[in-house]
Design a protein around this motif. Structure first.
Motif, PDB file in Angstrom:
ATOM      1  N   ASN A  44      -5.520  -3.246 -13.866  1.00  0.00           N
ATOM      2  CA  ASN A  44      -6.434  -2.818 -12.765  1.00  0.00           C
ATOM      3  C   ASN A  44      -7.954  -3.282 -13.007  1.00  0.00           C
ATOM      4  O   ASN A  44      -8.850  -3.833 -12.340  1.00  0.00           O
ATOM      5  CB  ASN A  44      -6.203  -1.471 -12.305  1.00  0.00           C
ATOM      6  N   TYR A  45      -8.380  -2.700 -14.168  1.00  0.00           N
ATOM      7  CA  TYR A  45      -9.631  -2.862 -14.726  1.00  0.00           C
ATOM      8  C   TYR A  45     -10.165  -4.115 -15.148  1.00  0.00           C
ATOM      9  O   TYR A  45     -11.524  -4.634 -15.348  1.00  0.00           O
ATOM     10  CB  TYR A  45     -10.328  -1.700 -15.659  1.00  0.00           C
ATOM     11  N   VAL A  46      -9.189  -5.019 -15.833  1.00  0.00           N
ATOM     12  CA  VAL A  46      -9.521  -6.169 -16.717  1.00  0.00           C
ATOM     13  C   VAL A  46      -9.204  -7.234 -15.756  1.00  0.00           C
ATOM     14  O   VAL A  46     -10.145  -8.298 -15.083  1.00  0.00           O
ATOM     15  CB  VAL A  46      -8.752  -6.323 -17.984  1.00  0.00           C
ATOM     16  N   PHE A  47      -8.151  -7.250 -14.873  1.00  0.00           N
ATOM     17  CA  PHE A  47      -7.818  -8.512 -14.023  1.00  0.00           C
ATOM     18  C   PHE A  47      -7.911  -8.197 -12.306  1.00  0.00           C
ATOM     19  O   PHE A  47      -7.920  -8.745 -11.789  1.00  0.00           O
ATOM     20  CB  PHE A  47      -6.623  -8.931 -13.913  1.00  0.00           C
ATOM     21  N   GLY A  48      -8.413  -6.859 -12.171  1.00  0.00           N
ATOM     22  CA  GLY A  48      -8.377  -6.546 -10.828  1.00  0.00           C
ATOM     23  C   GLY A  48      -9.338  -7.222  -9.798  1.00  0.00           C
ATOM     24  O   GLY A  48      -9.093  -7.702  -8.873  1.00  0.00           O
ATOM     25  N   GLY A  49     -10.662  -7.370 -10.371  1.00  0.00           N
ATOM     26  CA  GLY A  49     -11.736  -8.292  -9.896  1.00  0.00           C
ATOM     27  C   GLY A  49     -11.191  -9.687  -9.421  1.00  0.00           C
ATOM     28  O   GLY A  49     -11.437  -9.899  -8.214  1.00  0.00           O
ATOM     29  N   ALA A  50     -10.560 -10.282 -10.169  1.00  0.00           N
ATOM     30  CA  ALA A  50     -10.207 -11.586  -9.971  1.00  0.00           C
ATOM     31  C   ALA A  50      -8.749 -11.832  -9.125  1.00  0.00           C
ATOM     32  O   ALA A  50      -8.939 -12.667  -8.046  1.00  0.00           O
ATOM     33  CB  ALA A  50      -9.827 -12.409 -11.230  1.00  0.00           C
ATOM     34  N   LEU A  51      -7.902 -10.704  -9.071  1.00  0.00           N
ATOM     35  CA  LEU A  51      -6.784 -10.695  -8.399  1.00  0.00           C
ATOM     36  C   LEU A  51      -6.913 -10.103  -6.957  1.00  0.00           C
ATOM     37  O   LEU A  51      -6.192 -10.292  -6.326  1.00  0.00           O
ATOM     38  CB  LEU A  51      -5.612 -10.270  -9.437  1.00  0.00           C
ATOM     39  N   GLY A  52      -7.847  -9.247  -6.947  1.00  0.00           N
ATOM     40  CA  GLY A  52      -8.108  -8.491  -5.459  1.00  0.00           C
ATOM     41  C   GLY A  52      -8.412  -9.566  -4.463  1.00  0.00           C
ATOM     42  O   GLY A  52      -8.088  -8.976  -3.344  1.00  0.00           O
ATOM     43  N   ALA A  53      -8.841 -10.726  -4.791  1.00  0.00           N
ATOM     44  CA  ALA A  53      -9.252 -11.620  -3.617  1.00  0.00           C
ATOM     45  C   ALA A  53      -7.895 -12.081  -2.963  1.00  0.00           C
ATOM     46  O   ALA A  53      -7.861 -11.996  -1.439  1.00  0.00           O
ATOM     47  CB  ALA A  53      -9.790 -13.044  -4.167  1.00  0.00           C
TER      48      ALA A  53
END
Length: 255
Positions: A44-53
């Protein structure tokens, strides 16, 4: 006392034994539950920004899939516990007693089921603190809990079979490795339509994807379609396979 009543009473005794054992030696249970929670936070906190799109609020997409990693991890603990009992001779001592032989397996399955469900509750609490906001109604929550419980029940029987096949606890811990990878190779972390063709085909037809999509639909209101029927079919098939395989192995090793 009838055979069914005897089996019930003896299963309660074996369940109590397994729960006491888990209380006295909690390291494996904690590791099987703690690791998925750590993975939830990392993704959530490491990859969430990239995968949230591609998924919207990533914690809402991620949490249902991560809930199913706990039963996948718990299968190794079940296998190791069962193999340890077999190799240390305690099962042979049980066989000399006037108890239902099936209760030895049932106590293991139900004890691990309780531990696993508590682990899912802990993960849900952590996810809510991290921003998870399910939209499920009380009935949908009950259905989701029932589905998770069915997954645990099915995989625990398979774990018992792995423990009976393995010759040492070390090999028992390694046998479920392919199952541990399945939640990561499905729709638990990212939508399958973002995967390359070969990986996508595997992800769409392996058991954890319809189970994940059903759970996500119950908790987040996404479309379930025929995933619900497929999820129940997979769980039932795995449970029947695990039960028949484990009971057959147990009888064979008694000879």
């Amino acid at each position: 006392m009838s055979a069914l009543a005897t089996a019930y009473v003896d299963s309660k005794t074996m369940l109590r034994r397994n729960m006491v054992h888990a209380k006295r030696y909690p390291a494996m249970t904690f590791s099987m539950i703690l690791m998925p929670i750590v993975l939830l936070l990392v993704f959530n906190y490491v990859f969430g920004g990239a995968l949230g799109a591609s998924t919207g609020r990533y914690i809402d997409y991620l949490t249902p899939g991560m809930m199913l990693i706990i039963p996948a991890y718990m299968i190794a603990g079940v296998a190791v516990s069962m193999c340890t009992d077999m190799t240390k001779g305690i099962v042979n001592r049980f066989r000399t007693m006037h108890i239902s032989q099936s209760s030895i397996l049932t106590g293991q399955v139900v004890g691990s089921w309780i531990q696993g469900m508590l682990g899912v509750a802990a993960m849900t609490g952590v996810a809510v603190l991290a921003g998870f906001r399910p939209s499920a109604s009380p009935v949908e929550w009950l259905a989701a809990i029932g589905l998770i419980g069915l997954v645990f029940f099915a995989l625990n029987w398979l774990g018992v079979a792995f423990g009976l096949v393995a010759q040492t606890p070390e090999s028992a811990s390694n046998m479920p490795m392919p199952i541990l990878l399945l939640p990561f190779l499905g729709s638990g972390l990212v939508p399958t339509d973002t995967m390359p063709a070969g990986v996508r085909h595997f992800a769409e037809y392996q058991p954890f994807t319809p189970i994940t999509e059903t759970l996500r639909g119950l908790l987040m209101g996404t479309e379930i379609g025929n995933n619900g029927i497929m999820a129940l079919a997979w769980c039932t098939g795995i449970a029947v396979l695990g039960f028949c395989w484990s009971t057959s192995l147990f009888r064979r090793r008694a000879d």
